[in-house]
Design a protein around this motif. Sequence first.
Motif, PDB file in Angstrom:
ATOM      1  N   ILE A  64      -0.172 -29.120   1.068  1.00  0.00           N
ATOM      2  CA  ILE A  64       0.264 -27.731   1.207  1.00  0.00           C
ATOM      3  C   ILE A  64       0.950 -27.518   2.550  1.00  0.00           C
ATOM      4  CG2 ILE A  64      -0.579 -25.370   1.550  1.00  0.00           C
ATOM      5  CD1 ILE A  64      -2.560 -25.824  -0.667  1.00  0.00           C
ATOM      6  N   ARG A  65       0.362 -28.039   3.625  1.00  0.00           N
ATOM      7  CA  ARG A  65       0.970 -27.871   4.953  1.00  0.00           C
ATOM      8  C   ARG A  65       2.369 -28.475   4.998  1.00  0.00           C
ATOM      9  NH1 ARG A  65      -4.337 -29.257   6.818  1.00  0.00           N
ATOM     10  NH2 ARG A  65      -3.642 -31.371   7.314  1.00  0.00           N
ATOM     11  N   GLN A  66       2.514 -29.700   4.496  1.00  0.00           N
ATOM     12  CA  GLN A  66       3.806 -30.363   4.529  1.00  0.00           C
ATOM     13  C   GLN A  66       4.804 -29.710   3.576  1.00  0.00           C
ATOM     14  OE1 GLN A  66       4.559 -32.738   6.682  1.00  0.00           O
ATOM     15  NE2 GLN A  66       2.480 -32.802   7.506  1.00  0.00           N
ATOM     16  N   PHE A  67       4.338 -29.311   2.402  1.00  0.00           N
ATOM     17  CA  PHE A  67       5.222 -28.705   1.396  1.00  0.00           C
ATOM     18  C   PHE A  67       5.757 -27.365   1.873  1.00  0.00           C
ATOM     19  CE2 PHE A  67       5.804 -26.646  -2.891  1.00  0.00           C
ATOM     20  CZ  PHE A  67       6.853 -27.459  -3.294  1.00  0.00           C
ATOM     21  N   ARG A  68       4.908 -26.582   2.535  1.00  0.00           N
ATOM     22  CA  ARG A  68       5.342 -25.285   3.056  1.00  0.00           C
ATOM     23  C   ARG A  68       6.424 -25.463   4.122  1.00  0.00           C
ATOM     24  NH1 ARG A  68       0.747 -23.615   5.079  1.00  0.00           N
ATOM     25  NH2 ARG A  68      -0.033 -22.668   3.157  1.00  0.00           N
ATOM     26  N   LEU A  69       6.231 -26.429   5.006  1.00  0.00           N
ATOM     27  CA  LEU A  69       7.231 -26.682   6.047  1.00  0.00           C
ATOM     28  C   LEU A  69       8.534 -27.191   5.439  1.00  0.00           C
ATOM     29  CD1 LEU A  69       4.990 -28.363   8.792  1.00  0.00           C
ATOM     30  CD2 LEU A  69       5.965 -26.064   8.825  1.00  0.00           C
ATOM     31  N   GLY A  70       8.424 -28.054   4.420  1.00  0.00           N
ATOM     32  CA  GLY A  70       9.633 -28.583   3.781  1.00  0.00           C
ATOM     33  C   GLY A  70      10.436 -27.505   3.074  1.00  0.00           C
ATOM     34  N   LEU A  71       9.759 -26.590   2.374  1.00  0.00           N
ATOM     35  CA  LEU A  71      10.462 -25.500   1.708  1.00  0.00           C
ATOM     36  C   LEU A  71      11.084 -24.544   2.713  1.00  0.00           C
ATOM     37  CD1 LEU A  71       8.072 -24.584  -1.259  1.00  0.00           C
ATOM     38  CD2 LEU A  71      10.168 -25.934  -1.332  1.00  0.00           C
ATOM     39  N   THR A  78       9.847 -18.169   4.295  1.00  0.00           N
ATOM     40  CA  THR A  78       8.467 -18.587   4.539  1.00  0.00           C
ATOM     41  C   THR A  78       7.678 -18.460   3.243  1.00  0.00           C
ATOM     42  OG1 THR A  78       8.633 -17.781   6.816  1.00  0.00           O
ATOM     43  CG2 THR A  78       6.425 -18.231   5.957  1.00  0.00           C
ATOM     44  N   PRO A  79       7.442 -19.569   2.552  1.00  0.00           N
ATOM     45  CA  PRO A  79       6.719 -19.482   1.276  1.00  0.00           C
ATOM     46  C   PRO A  79       5.214 -19.383   1.493  1.00  0.00           C
ATOM     47  CG  PRO A  79       7.287 -21.746   1.735  1.00  0.00           C
ATOM     48  CD  PRO A  79       7.845 -20.939   2.880  1.00  0.00           C
ATOM     49  N   LYS A  80       4.536 -18.816   0.532  1.00  0.00           N
ATOM     50  CA  LYS A  80       3.078 -18.786   0.526  1.00  0.00           C
ATOM     51  C   LYS A  80       2.598 -19.732  -0.567  1.00  0.00           C
ATOM     52  CE  LYS A  80       2.876 -13.948   2.032  1.00  0.00           C
ATOM     53  NZ  LYS A  80       2.418 -12.570   1.673  1.00  0.00           N
ATOM     54  N   VAL A  81       1.825 -20.716  -0.170  1.00  0.00           N
ATOM     55  CA  VAL A  81       1.332 -21.709  -1.113  1.00  0.00           C
ATOM     56  C   VAL A  81      -0.180 -21.792  -0.974  1.00  0.00           C
ATOM     57  CG1 VAL A  81       1.491 -24.078  -1.942  1.00  0.00           C
ATOM     58  CG2 VAL A  81       3.477 -23.012  -0.862  1.00  0.00           C
ATOM     59  N   SER A  82      -0.882 -21.604  -2.063  1.00  0.00           N
ATOM     60  CA  SER A  82      -2.345 -21.699  -2.063  1.00  0.00           C
ATOM     61  C   SER A  82      -2.781 -22.719  -3.107  1.00  0.00           C
ATOM     62  CB  SER A  82      -2.987 -20.338  -2.349  1.00  0.00           C
ATOM     63  OG  SER A  82      -2.575 -19.833  -3.599  1.00  0.00           O
ATOM     64  N   MET A  83      -4.026 -23.159  -2.984  1.00  0.00           N
ATOM     65  CA  MET A  83      -4.530 -24.240  -3.821  1.00  0.00           C
ATOM     66  C   MET A  83      -5.653 -23.735  -4.721  1.00  0.00           C
ATOM     67  SD  MET A  83      -6.278 -27.780  -2.469  1.00  0.00           S
ATOM     68  CE  MET A  83      -7.620 -26.867  -1.687  1.00  0.00           C
ATOM     69  N   SER A 204      -4.172 -30.868 -10.192  1.00  0.00           N
ATOM     70  CA  SER A 204      -4.129 -30.109  -8.937  1.00  0.00           C
ATOM     71  C   SER A 204      -3.088 -29.010  -9.096  1.00  0.00           C
ATOM     72  CB  SER A 204      -3.769 -31.014  -7.756  1.00  0.00           C
ATOM     73  OG  SER A 204      -4.754 -32.001  -7.550  1.00  0.00           O
ATOM     74  N   ARG A 205      -3.525 -27.766  -9.050  1.00  0.00           N
ATOM     75  CA  ARG A 205      -2.620 -26.624  -9.260  1.00  0.00           C
ATOM     76  C   ARG A 205      -2.398 -25.888  -7.946  1.00  0.00           C
ATOM     77  NH1 ARG A 205      -2.911 -23.109 -14.533  1.00  0.00           N
ATOM     78  NH2 ARG A 205      -1.712 -24.939 -15.132  1.00  0.00           N
ATOM     79  N   PHE A 206      -1.126 -25.597  -7.666  1.00  0.00           N
ATOM     80  CA  PHE A 206      -0.743 -24.862  -6.462  1.00  0.00           C
ATOM     81  C   PHE A 206      -0.003 -23.595  -6.885  1.00  0.00           C
ATOM     82  CE2 PHE A 206      -0.730 -29.406  -5.692  1.00  0.00           C
ATOM     83  CZ  PHE A 206      -1.588 -29.527  -4.611  1.00  0.00           C
ATOM     84  N   VAL A 207      -0.406 -22.482  -6.318  1.00  0.00           N
ATOM     85  CA  VAL A 207       0.227 -21.200  -6.609  1.00  0.00           C
ATOM     86  C   VAL A 207       1.198 -20.894  -5.476  1.00  0.00           C
ATOM     87  CG1 VAL A 207      -0.116 -18.769  -7.102  1.00  0.00           C
ATOM     88  CG2 VAL A 207      -1.840 -20.429  -7.826  1.00  0.00           C
ATOM     89  N   ALA A 208       2.476 -20.786  -5.806  1.00  0.00           N
ATOM     90  CA  ALA A 208       3.518 -20.583  -4.801  1.00  0.00           C
ATOM     91  C   ALA A 208       4.136 -19.197  -4.961  1.00  0.00           C
ATOM     92  CB  ALA A 208       4.605 -21.655  -4.931  1.00  0.00           C
ATOM     93  N   ASP A 209       4.392 -18.560  -3.825  1.00  0.00           N
ATOM     94  CA  ASP A 209       5.039 -17.244  -3.776  1.00  0.00           C
ATOM     95  C   ASP A 209       6.272 -17.387  -2.908  1.00  0.00           C
ATOM     96  OD1 ASP A 209       5.826 -14.654  -3.576  1.00  0.00           O
ATOM     97  OD2 ASP A 209       3.935 -13.855  -2.815  1.00  0.00           O
ATOM     98  N   LEU A 210       7.453 -17.344  -3.564  1.00  0.00           N
ATOM     99  CA  LEU A 210       8.708 -17.577  -2.848  1.00  0.00           C
ATOM    100  C   LEU A 210       9.569 -16.335  -2.694  1.00  0.00           C
ATOM    101  CD1 LEU A 210       9.862 -20.993  -4.396  1.00  0.00           C
ATOM    102  CD2 LEU A 210       8.471 -20.595  -2.372  1.00  0.00           C
ATOM    103  N   GLY A 211       9.094 -15.198  -3.155  1.00  0.00           N
ATOM    104  CA  GLY A 211       9.939 -14.010  -3.061  1.00  0.00           C
ATOM    105  C   GLY A 211       9.156 -12.746  -3.296  1.00  0.00           C
TER     106      GLY A 211
END
Length: 330
Positions: A64-71, A78-83, A204-211
Motif C-alpha cells: 500500500i505504501r509503495q502503490f500510493r507513492l507510485g500512483l 493523492t490516492p487513498k488506499v486501504s486494505m 488480498s483486496r485493496f479499496v482505492a479512492d482516486l477521485g
Amino acid sequence: MAELDNLLSQEELDALTAGLQDGSIEADTGLNSDVSVMRHDLTNEDSSLGVNIGAIDMINERFIRQFRLGLLEVLRTTPKVSMADVQIMKFNEYVKDLSAPLSVNTIRLNPLRGYSMAVIEPSIVFAALDNFFGGFGRGFDKLPPGRLFTPTESSIIKIMLDVLFGSLKEAWAPILAINCEHVSSEINPQFAQIADENDLVVVSRFVADLGRDVSGNIDLVYPYNSLKPIRDLLRSRVQTGDGDDVSDKEWSAELKSAAVDAELEITVELAQIETTLKKFEALSEGDVIYFSKSEYARMYVNSIPVFDADVGANGSQMAARVVKPLAPKK
C-alpha cells in the motif's frame, strides 16, 4: 466346503427381515455403534496448515505504501488506499461474486509456482484516466456487460500495472525476491483460470479512492498452492526490511524530523522536604522553610530524572547548568 447360498433359507431371511421391521430383533448392536461420522474429502485442501496470514498482511501494508507513492507520481493526485482482511476461499466462490466487465490480468510472480491474478474494477480505471488527463477523478460505476476497454483505457491499465508490479516487488523483497510478468488480460473473470474451481486461493483486496466519491477494489489473488512452498518463510519471520534499505533510512529521517519539534516540559528540583500535615497547614505568608541543599539540583524532562544540574543566574535570569547525565534505572 458348504455353499454360501445354503447358510440361511428363504424363510429364515424373511423372518429376520420381519423381526427387524417390527422391532422384535434389535439392530445396531455392533461395536462403536454410537460413534458419529465426519465427512472428509481427501481432495480438499486444508487452509489451516501452512500460509501465515500475518505475513501476507505485512506484505500488503508495504504494498500500500509503495502503490500510493507510485500512483501519486503518475496521476499527480493523492490516492487513498486501504486494505481489507486477507481471505482464503475456493476459486469458484471468489469468481461468482465478480461481474464483467473488469480488468482481469493474469500475472506470473517468479519464482512462485503457477499464475496469480490482479483484478481492477472499471471505476478505478476511469478515475485514473480522468486524473491522468488533469481531471478530478470522475468515474463510472457500471458498464455494459460486453463492453471492451478502449486502447486509451488499456494504456492506463498498463500504467497502473507497472506501478502495481513495482510496488509488489518492493513489498515482497524482505521475504522473497520476485519478478512480475504480465501474461494476459480479460474482461470476464471466468476466462482467467489460475486455479481449478475447488482449489483454494488467497485474496488480498485493496479499496482505492482516486477521485470525488469514486472508489473501487483492486484484488491480488494468489493460488494457495503457489504459497505453500514458501510457507516456512512466511511462518518463521515477518520482516520489515534490512537496516541498510533506502526506504528505512528515509523513514527514520522523517521520523526524526517530526520528533525534534515535540514540546518537552523541563523542571528543576532543588530539594525535597518531608513534613507533617499539621506543620504544612500552619504555614503562612512570610514563613521561612529550611532545608539541606544537595550537591546538585535534579533536572526532570516530562517527570523523568535526566540530569544533575547547578542552579545559578545568567544575567538577569535564573539558569541551570547541566553537570552530568543520570544513568537510567534498571
